[in-house]
Every structure is written in C-alpha cells, then in structure tokens.
Design an enzyme around this catalytic site. Sequence first.
Site: not given
Length: 384
Positions: A156-157, A338, A341, A365, A367, A369
């Site tokens: 819980i935020t 990347q 580096g 909020e 996922t 999926e």
Amino acid sequence: MDFELSDEIEQIRSELQKFAENEIEPVASEHDREEKTPHELIEKGAEMGLTGIQIPVEYGGAGYDSLEGAVIVEELYAADPGCAGAILGTAFGSEAILEFGTEEQKEEYLPPLAKGEKICGSAISEPDTGSDVSSVSTRAEKDGDEWVINGNKMWITNGSVGDFFVVLCRTDPEAEGRYNGFSQIIVESDRDGFEADKITGKLGIRASDTAELIFDDVRVPEENLVGNRGMGFLQQMQFFDETRTQVAAQGVGIAKGAADRALEYAQEREQFGQPIAKFQAIQHKLATMFTDLEAARNLTYKSAWSVDNRDEQLTTLASMAKEYASRVAVDVANEAVQIHGGAGYVDDFDVERFYRDAKITQIYEGTTEIQKNIIARELLGKGF
C-alpha cells in the site's frame, strides 16, 4: 488534430523543471539510499499545488485535468521517480471520494490533501490477491451504526505515513456474482486496531512509502462508506482507467529522465579519442530510445485526453498506454545503463536508480499481463 499544448501547460512544465533541478535532484539519491519519505519536498510541492493536482479548486486543489496531470507527472518523474511519487501521490485514492463520496466527505477529506496537510492511500491489494481484485478477503461487517473491519492489505502506497485510506472491503459475502458485494470505506490511521508495517528493501522508488496494513476489529462510522454499498469493485475499475494513464505518464517521465542523461553522457564520455556519441552503435541506441519515448508520450497524452472526454476507447487506451509506456521505461533505462557502461552500474550516476525505478511501472495498477488481457477483451468483446 492539434498536438500543441496550451501556453499554461508549457508554463507549468517550465516551472516544474526548475523545481526538479533545484529541489528534487540534489536530494534524490539520499532519499533513495535511506528509503525515507521526502517530507520537506512534499511541503514545497504543496506550495506549488502539486499535492492536489486533480482535486477541484472548490476543495482547495489545483483542478488540473488528466492531460495537464500527465505533463506534471512526466516532468517530476524525469527528475526522480521516488521523490516524484511521494509528492504527487499524497492524494492517491482520493479519486474515489471525489467521484463517489458525499459532499460532507469531500469537504472533510479533500482540502487537507490539497494543502499537503494530510496524506491519503488506496488500500486494494492483499498478500494473496494482487491482480485478482475480485478475490479481496478483507471483511467489513455492520455493527449498529459502525463498520468493523478485519483483514490485511499489502503493497500500500503511503501505508506507514498516510492519515487515512480508502479501503476495498467485502461487505456482502453472500452477494451473487463475482464482482458484487464489495464496498469502499474510509479508514483513518489513528483508529484502534489499525497497524502499518513499512516495507523496506524495495528494488526501486524507495522514497515513496509502501507498507502492509493490518485491520484488527477496526471500527469506523457508517458514514465512512464511499458511494453505494456493494459497488466498490465497479468504482475501482473506473479508478484504474484514470490511474493507469498516470502510471503511463510515470513511464514516460522515467524514460525521458534516463534518455536525457544517456544523451548527455554520450556526448561527454570519450573512448578511442572521441566522444562515444560519434559511434554508430551509440547513435542507433539513442535514436531508438527517443523514438520509443515520443511514441509512448503521444499514446499517453491520447489516453489522458480520453479520460478528460470520457471517450469510448478510454479503457483500451488506458491499458495500451500503461503497457507500452512501462515497457519503454524499462527498455530505455536499460539502454541508458548500457551507454554508461560500468559507470551506469553504480549509484554515482542517476541511470542506475532509474533502471531500478522503472520496473514497478510494469507491476502496479495491474501487471503488463493484465493490461494485455484487458486490451484483448476490449478488442474481442467482453463476452468472448
């Protein structure tokens, strides 16, 4: 189509960039490292109207619409996602009160949020129920003119710093239908039987407070019910259409912050006698990063416009924006590391923090999926 933002929004953007540079960026690493809520930034943000950006003016807020809110979210998250979440999230959950609450509830709870005097939270997820909101087991039973609440809420935020929470409870367990029998109830954190256990060791957004909430025979008056009894699940689904758009804006902000830092570093860092920005491999990375960022931004702005205009594509666009922008945030932050580096693997540079912060946008909020499920359902028809 008009893609130009108003002069007012551009002015807001300019002011936020100064606030971010002068106030947020100098302390962001400290708050991340110590996992502490930036109360001093919340106070300064309140002075700028950032603690109630979408609370109407009549209740003391700034009254910004969703598109304006998306711009604000983007700019602050580009500075630091953790601190931005702590500032902008102080009124998280108040949307339910604004949309479904009584006038008395609005007058009592919204002005202190807008002024930054109090902090709110939305308590939905539980230890055993994340994306499956319909399996919430926290119970609220009537006892005279009070609700008695028992159960646990997880992730819980604002959990350990909040003054009150809008809690999704099962109020009618015998109700027919999987999505019926739920209600939202306001619970103040100073009630007997309420306990918050701060969660530490998070991968990212460490300046934003997260906790487990425990309700042990917590009693609140019956007038703390938000909207109609039994309509809590449907209220939450409308809530998600709006908040998923804001998470998409978070993703855009994170991608912007990471991409800008990578662009600057690539022009300064030298290898083989020249800036690494001279190498085509780096140029291609930057080109992809900024192209994806712009695509995510436009999809998010369209979703925000859809929220403001209650467009029929609202649910689809909100999930599309959330899914895509969060993916872009993770990919861009990854490429930013990347480009840096080995330097990007330590906390001397902000991209290390952005890389960790980005991942949560693919989880909370709903996922990634779940967003794809929603998009497919809307395309194929709810009965498919």
